[in-house]
Enzyme design. Structure first.
Site, PDB file in Angstrom:
ATOM      1  N   HIS A 141       1.933   4.262   7.010  1.00 15.83           N
ATOM      2  CA  HIS A 141       1.834   5.453   6.170  1.00 15.83           C
ATOM      3  C   HIS A 141       1.281   6.653   6.920  1.00 15.83           C
ATOM      4  O   HIS A 141       0.735   6.517   8.006  1.00 15.83           O
ATOM      5  CB  HIS A 141       0.866   5.182   5.012  1.00 15.83           C
ATOM      6  CG  HIS A 141       1.563   4.782   3.768  1.00 15.83           C
ATOM      7  ND1 HIS A 141       2.508   5.574   3.174  1.00 15.83           N
ATOM      8  CD2 HIS A 141       1.449   3.685   2.997  1.00 15.83           C
ATOM      9  CE1 HIS A 141       2.939   4.966   2.080  1.00 15.83           C
ATOM     10  NE2 HIS A 141       2.321   3.822   1.958  1.00 15.83           N
ATOM     11  N   CYS A 168       6.949   1.937   3.698  1.00 17.23           N
ATOM     12  CA  CYS A 168       6.292   1.175   2.638  1.00 17.23           C
ATOM     13  C   CYS A 168       7.161   0.993   1.382  1.00 17.23           C
ATOM     14  O   CYS A 168       8.079   0.180   1.387  1.00 17.23           O
ATOM     15  CB  CYS A 168       4.954   1.820   2.323  1.00 17.23           C
ATOM     16  SG  CYS A 168       3.828   0.731   1.441  1.00 17.23           S
TER      17      CYS A 168
HETATM   18  N1  GLN Z   1       3.733  -0.531  -4.310  1.00 18.04           N
HETATM   19  C1  GLN Z   1       3.887  -1.063  -3.034  1.00 18.04           C
HETATM   20  C2  GLN Z   1       2.788  -2.002  -2.557  1.00 18.04           C
HETATM   21  O1  GLN Z   1       1.601  -1.836  -2.839  1.00 18.04           O
HETATM   22  C3  GLN Z   1       4.078   0.096  -2.094  1.00 18.04           C
HETATM   23  C4  GLN Z   1       2.872   0.977  -1.955  1.00 18.04           C
HETATM   24  C5  GLN Z   1       3.021   2.071  -1.002  1.00 18.04           C
HETATM   25  O2  GLN Z   1       4.115   2.625  -0.782  1.00 18.04           O
HETATM   26  N2  GLN Z   1       1.918   2.421  -0.430  1.00 18.04           N
HETATM   27  O3  GLN Z   1       3.104  -2.936  -1.878  1.00 18.04           O
END
Ligand code: GLN
Length: 249
Positions: free
Chosen positions: A199, A97
């Protein structure tokens, strides 16, 4: 596996600044799956002001926009040169991510603020109004030749990532949003980088991906011809199959 003592170094990048939703479980899974096979593992940690220990596997998790900005604006040229060289040396990277976004060219966040990426991956990310959240099922790219083809995961991002021409996706979305919710691609592959939006306990849930990463790292350090032995995955695949069943796929 042969009798030679095999050992691997794993570096967890930015473990304090960027590691949300249990991403750290991936490092644990790699460690345990190595130890169960008598592969020696050393785990190293490297946050913003630390140097990076040269390793076989680099893991870097996700983070909020603010954390991404902090990491990006404190990234030294030395660190960038080092990681660029490690990518060239076919070291194995697993990026989730926010770190996937940072490994790309740039990320435009929800305040229209441009966060510079490392530019190692030919991708860019644009924040959107949509929160792409939920369970996912990904059909992995055939180039990975994984023993089990599907990945089960969980995504949570608003950034939409678009791949450059020379970048292959990690896989294709069966359930979920993936890179951008538009083109059905998910994640990116480049050299031995696996970047994705999955994730949480990605590797505990998908032992085939964990073993792929371990095998690649061994191949890169010791050459071809060392095969890792099978271990009992009954519990892992019971969880995997029940997720697929719940998602009706
Ligand atoms: N800030 C980024 C997004 O929302 C990554 C978020 C995350 O790593 N969950 O796209």
């Amino acid at each position: 596996m042969n009798d030679k003592k095999i050992s691997l170094d794993i570096t967890f990048l930015f473990p304090n600044t960027m590691s949300t939703y249990g991403d750290s479980g991936n490092v644990l899974a790699l460690q345990k799956r190595c130890e169960w096979r008598n592969i020696e593992v050393k785990i190293h940690y490297s946050d913003i002001y630390d140097s990076i220990y040269p390793s076989d596997i680099y893991f870097w998790g996700g983070g909020q926009d603010r954390a991404q900005e902090v990491v990006s604006s404190n990234f030294s040229q030395n660190k960038l040169d080092f990681l660029t060289k490690e990518v060239d040396n076919n070291k194995v990277f697993l990026l989730i991510c926010g770190s996937y976004q940072l490994m790309g060219k740039y990320y435009i966040d929800s305040n229209n603020n441009k966060i510079e990426g490392l530019g190692i991956l030919d991708v860019y990310t644009q924040s959107s109004k949509k929160r792409m959240i939920g369970n996912t099922v990904i059909e992995t790219n055939p180039t990975l030749n994984l023993k089990v083809k599907k990945i089960v995961g969980f995504e949570n991002h608003s950034g939409q990532t678009f791949l450059g021409e020379k970048i292959e996706p990690f896989g294709y979305v069966k359930i979920g949003f993936g890179n951008n919710g538009l083109d059905k691609t998910e994640g990116a592959l480049f050299k031995n980088i696996i970047a994705c939006y999955q994730h949480g306990p990605l590797l505990p849930k998908n032992p085939h991906l964990a073993d792929y990463i371990i095998s690649k790292a061994i191949e890169n350090r010791y050459g071809l011809g060392i095969k890792i032995n099978e271990i009992d995955n009954t519990l892992e695949y019971a969880a995997y199959n029940s997720t697929l069943k719940k998602l009706k796929i």
